[in-house]
Write a protein that holds these residues in place. Structure first.
Motif, PDB file in Angstrom:
ATOM      1  N   LEU A 131       4.156   4.013  11.072  1.00 38.78           N
ATOM      2  CA  LEU A 131       3.272   3.745  12.210  1.00 38.78           C
ATOM      3  C   LEU A 131       3.962   2.955  13.319  1.00 38.78           C
ATOM      4  CD1 LEU A 131      -0.002   2.714  10.342  1.00 38.78           C
ATOM      5  CD2 LEU A 131       0.464   4.892  11.477  1.00 38.78           C
ATOM      6  N   GLY A 132       5.090   2.333  12.996  1.00 35.20           N
ATOM      7  CA  GLY A 132       5.709   1.431  13.964  1.00 35.20           C
ATOM      8  C   GLY A 132       4.851   0.190  14.146  1.00 35.20           C
ATOM      9  N   LEU A 133       4.201  -0.229  13.058  1.00 40.70           N
ATOM     10  CA  LEU A 133       3.259  -1.352  13.108  1.00 40.70           C
ATOM     11  C   LEU A 133       3.953  -2.658  12.740  1.00 40.70           C
ATOM     12  CD1 LEU A 133       0.319  -2.491  13.255  1.00 40.70           C
ATOM     13  CD2 LEU A 133       0.141  -1.939  10.814  1.00 40.70           C
ATOM     14  N   SER A 134       3.859  -3.621  13.617  1.00 40.67           N
ATOM     15  CA  SER A 134       4.267  -4.996  13.313  1.00 40.67           C
ATOM     16  C   SER A 134       3.050  -5.879  13.574  1.00 40.67           C
ATOM     17  CB  SER A 134       5.454  -5.426  14.178  1.00 40.67           C
ATOM     18  OG  SER A 134       5.137  -5.344  15.556  1.00 40.67           O
ATOM     19  N   TYR A 135       2.673  -6.668  12.590  1.00 46.49           N
ATOM     20  CA  TYR A 135       1.408  -7.390  12.706  1.00 46.49           C
ATOM     21  C   TYR A 135       1.440  -8.655  11.857  1.00 46.49           C
ATOM     22  CZ  TYR A 135      -3.656  -7.723  13.549  1.00 46.49           C
ATOM     23  OH  TYR A 135      -4.900  -8.120  13.958  1.00 46.49           O
TER      24      TYR A 135
ATOM     25  N   GLU B 277     -13.616  13.592   8.807  1.00 45.28           N
ATOM     26  CA  GLU B 277     -13.312  14.692   7.881  1.00 45.28           C
ATOM     27  C   GLU B 277     -11.857  15.156   7.954  1.00 45.28           C
ATOM     28  OE1 GLU B 277     -16.135  17.786   8.524  1.00 45.28           O
ATOM     29  OE2 GLU B 277     -17.832  16.601   7.773  1.00 45.28           O
ATOM     30  N   GLU B 278     -10.980  14.322   8.450  1.00 49.02           N
ATOM     31  CA  GLU B 278      -9.562  14.668   8.499  1.00 49.02           C
ATOM     32  C   GLU B 278      -8.739  13.567   7.840  1.00 49.02           C
ATOM     33  OE1 GLU B 278      -6.190  16.329  11.610  1.00 49.02           O
ATOM     34  OE2 GLU B 278      -7.989  15.351  12.393  1.00 49.02           O
ATOM     35  N   LYS B 279      -7.879  13.964   6.909  1.00 48.11           N
ATOM     36  CA  LYS B 279      -7.049  12.998   6.202  1.00 48.11           C
ATOM     37  C   LYS B 279      -5.735  12.784   6.958  1.00 48.11           C
ATOM     38  CE  LYS B 279      -5.092  11.957   1.649  1.00 48.11           C
ATOM     39  NZ  LYS B 279      -4.929  12.405   0.241  1.00 48.11           N
ATOM     40  N   VAL B 280      -5.385  11.504   7.119  1.00 50.75           N
ATOM     41  CA  VAL B 280      -4.165  11.151   7.847  1.00 50.75           C
ATOM     42  C   VAL B 280      -3.244  10.370   6.921  1.00 50.75           C
ATOM     43  CG1 VAL B 280      -3.207   9.972   9.852  1.00 50.75           C
ATOM     44  CG2 VAL B 280      -5.485  10.992   9.988  1.00 50.75           C
ATOM     45  N   GLU B 281      -2.019  10.879   6.740  1.00 46.81           N
ATOM     46  CA  GLU B 281      -1.023  10.194   5.925  1.00 46.81           C
ATOM     47  C   GLU B 281      -0.355   9.104   6.764  1.00 46.81           C
ATOM     48  OE1 GLU B 281      -0.688  10.914   2.800  1.00 46.81           O
ATOM     49  OE2 GLU B 281      -1.736  12.841   2.680  1.00 46.81           O
ATOM     50  N   LEU B 282      -0.350   7.881   6.230  1.00 44.39           N
ATOM     51  CA  LEU B 282       0.193   6.750   6.981  1.00 44.39           C
ATOM     52  C   LEU B 282       1.544   6.284   6.462  1.00 44.39           C
ATOM     53  CD1 LEU B 282      -3.081   4.615   7.212  1.00 44.39           C
ATOM     54  CD2 LEU B 282      -2.235   6.310   8.855  1.00 44.39           C
TER      55      LEU B 282
ATOM     56  N   TRP C 296       0.864  -1.175   0.000  1.00 43.43           N
ATOM     57  CA  TRP C 296       0.000   0.000   0.000  1.00 43.43           C
ATOM     58  C   TRP C 296       0.900   1.224   0.000  1.00 43.43           C
ATOM     59  CZ3 TRP C 296      -4.062   1.323   4.400  1.00 43.43           C
ATOM     60  CH2 TRP C 296      -4.873   2.383   3.951  1.00 43.43           C
ATOM     61  N   ARG C 297       1.204   1.727  -1.195  1.00 46.54           N
ATOM     62  CA  ARG C 297       2.063   2.903  -1.312  1.00 46.54           C
ATOM     63  C   ARG C 297       1.260   4.168  -1.033  1.00 46.54           C
ATOM     64  NH1 ARG C 297       3.883  -0.080  -5.916  1.00 46.54           N
ATOM     65  NH2 ARG C 297       6.070  -0.711  -5.731  1.00 46.54           N
ATOM     66  N   GLY C 298       1.891   5.116  -0.362  1.00 46.95           N
ATOM     67  CA  GLY C 298       1.206   6.386  -0.066  1.00 46.95           C
ATOM     68  C   GLY C 298      -0.066   6.182   0.723  1.00 46.95           C
ATOM     69  N   ALA C 299      -0.045   5.239   1.654  1.00 48.67           N
ATOM     70  CA  ALA C 299      -1.241   4.906   2.431  1.00 48.67           C
ATOM     71  C   ALA C 299      -1.768   6.125   3.181  1.00 48.67           C
ATOM     72  CB  ALA C 299      -0.917   3.787   3.422  1.00 48.67           C
ATOM     73  N   ALA C 300      -3.087   6.300   3.124  1.00 52.59           N
ATOM     74  CA  ALA C 300      -3.731   7.409   3.829  1.00 52.59           C
ATOM     75  C   ALA C 300      -5.201   7.076   4.038  1.00 52.59           C
ATOM     76  CB  ALA C 300      -3.596   8.708   3.033  1.00 52.59           C
TER      77      ALA C 300
ATOM     78  N   GLU D  47       0.760  12.709  13.786  1.00 54.26           N
ATOM     79  CA  GLU D  47       0.352  13.517  14.931  1.00 54.26           C
ATOM     80  C   GLU D  47      -1.140  13.380  15.217  1.00 54.26           C
ATOM     81  OE1 GLU D  47       1.196  15.816  18.130  1.00 54.26           O
ATOM     82  OE2 GLU D  47       2.683  15.207  16.642  1.00 54.26           O
ATOM     83  N   GLN D  48      -1.951  13.273  14.143  1.00 52.21           N
ATOM     84  CA  GLN D  48      -3.412  13.202  14.319  1.00 52.21           C
ATOM     85  C   GLN D  48      -3.860  11.938  15.043  1.00 52.21           C
ATOM     86  OE1 GLN D  48      -1.697  13.564  11.405  1.00 52.21           O
ATOM     87  NE2 GLN D  48      -2.955  14.602   9.860  1.00 52.21           N
TER      88      GLN D  48
END
Length: 247
Positions: free
Chosen positions: A197-201, A168-173, A159-163, A225-226
């Motif tokens: 995200l520091g996500l390991s899953y 009503e607020e867009k968050v870049e992941l 998932w490139r450029g995940a967001a 930050e959001q």
């Protein structure tokens, strides 16, 4: 007598090939029992070169499906289909793959599929309304169907450029990548922990289509930050600053 028999056999073989070559794909499809959640429309061509206007799986529509059946693979009793589908000008998944093992264990090779991230997000039954942005890209080098799900799998999901947009607020992941494999018959997706995200899953697809998963969220410098305000809903972090995730 032997000559007569040989000529008759040759005629029957030639006639059979001729009949197969001209057999309408639409007639063949009427003989195939599709799953209840699958429907096809606009079938044209022969079994060797088939075009399907639409394939509907639940509420997902796949447009412009084209398949080519290898004559050599039929002669070797392992029919092989080269399939491509979708179009940049229409909505829906787009990609290509090679399908074989139709008479034994189903095999998918060299699959490259692109689908809208929001198409997937809409099917996850999330507790809040979320719009997922950009595209998911699935690359499968080889998949062999087995019990309960697979006997072999090598691939990745990116998932490139995940967001996402929520409230009503867009968050870049950032970018997310999962390695796909097969473990004791279960399909496994391991998320590469090198992400913003520091996500390991690790997610697993088990018998009956049941999903399970577990991992950690370890917020670091690039953590959006959001999302920091939502961390409290995950409980307390452990002594390594990780939030436990479990499904």
């Amino acid at each position: 007598m032997k000559k007569k028999f040989a000529y008759t056999a040759m005629f029957l073989v030639a006639y059979s090939i001729f009949v197969l070559a001209l057999m309408p794909a639409s007639w063949v499809m009427t003989q195939v029992k599709l799953p209840k959640n699958v429907a096809v429309a606009g079938v044209e061509g022969t079994i060797w070169h088939t075009s399907v206007g639409q394939v509907m799986v639940d509420d997902v529509v796949i447009n412009n499906v084209h398949s080519n059946l290898s004559v050599l693979s039929v002669l070797m009793f392992n029919p092989k289909l080269d399939i491509n589908f979708g179009d940049a000008l229409v909505t829906g998944p787009e990609g290509q793959l090679t399908l074989s093992g139709l008479l034994s264990e189903l095999v998918v090779e060299n699959a490259q599929v692109t689908v809208s991230a929001n198409t997937v997000a809409a099917r996850l039954n999330l507790p809040i309304d979320v719009i997922a942005h950009e595209q998911l890209t699935l690359n499968v080098e080889r998949f062999v169907m087995g019990a309960p799900v697979c006997s072999e799998l090598k691939g990745e999901l990116q998932w490139r450029g995940a967001a996402v947009t929520a409230f009503e607020e867009k968050v870049e992941l950032g970018g997310l990548l999962a390695t796909l494999s097969c473990d004791k018959g279960e399909l496994v997706a391991d998320v590469d922990p090198k992400n913003d995200l520091g996500l390991s899953y690790r997610a697993q697809l088990k018998q009956g289509g049941r999903f399970t998963g577990s991992g950690y969220l370890t917020p670091a410098e690039k953590f959006p930050e959001q999302l920091k305000a939502t961390l409290s809903f995950l409980g307390k972090p452990d002594n390594k600053g990780r939030y436990r995730l479990k499904m």
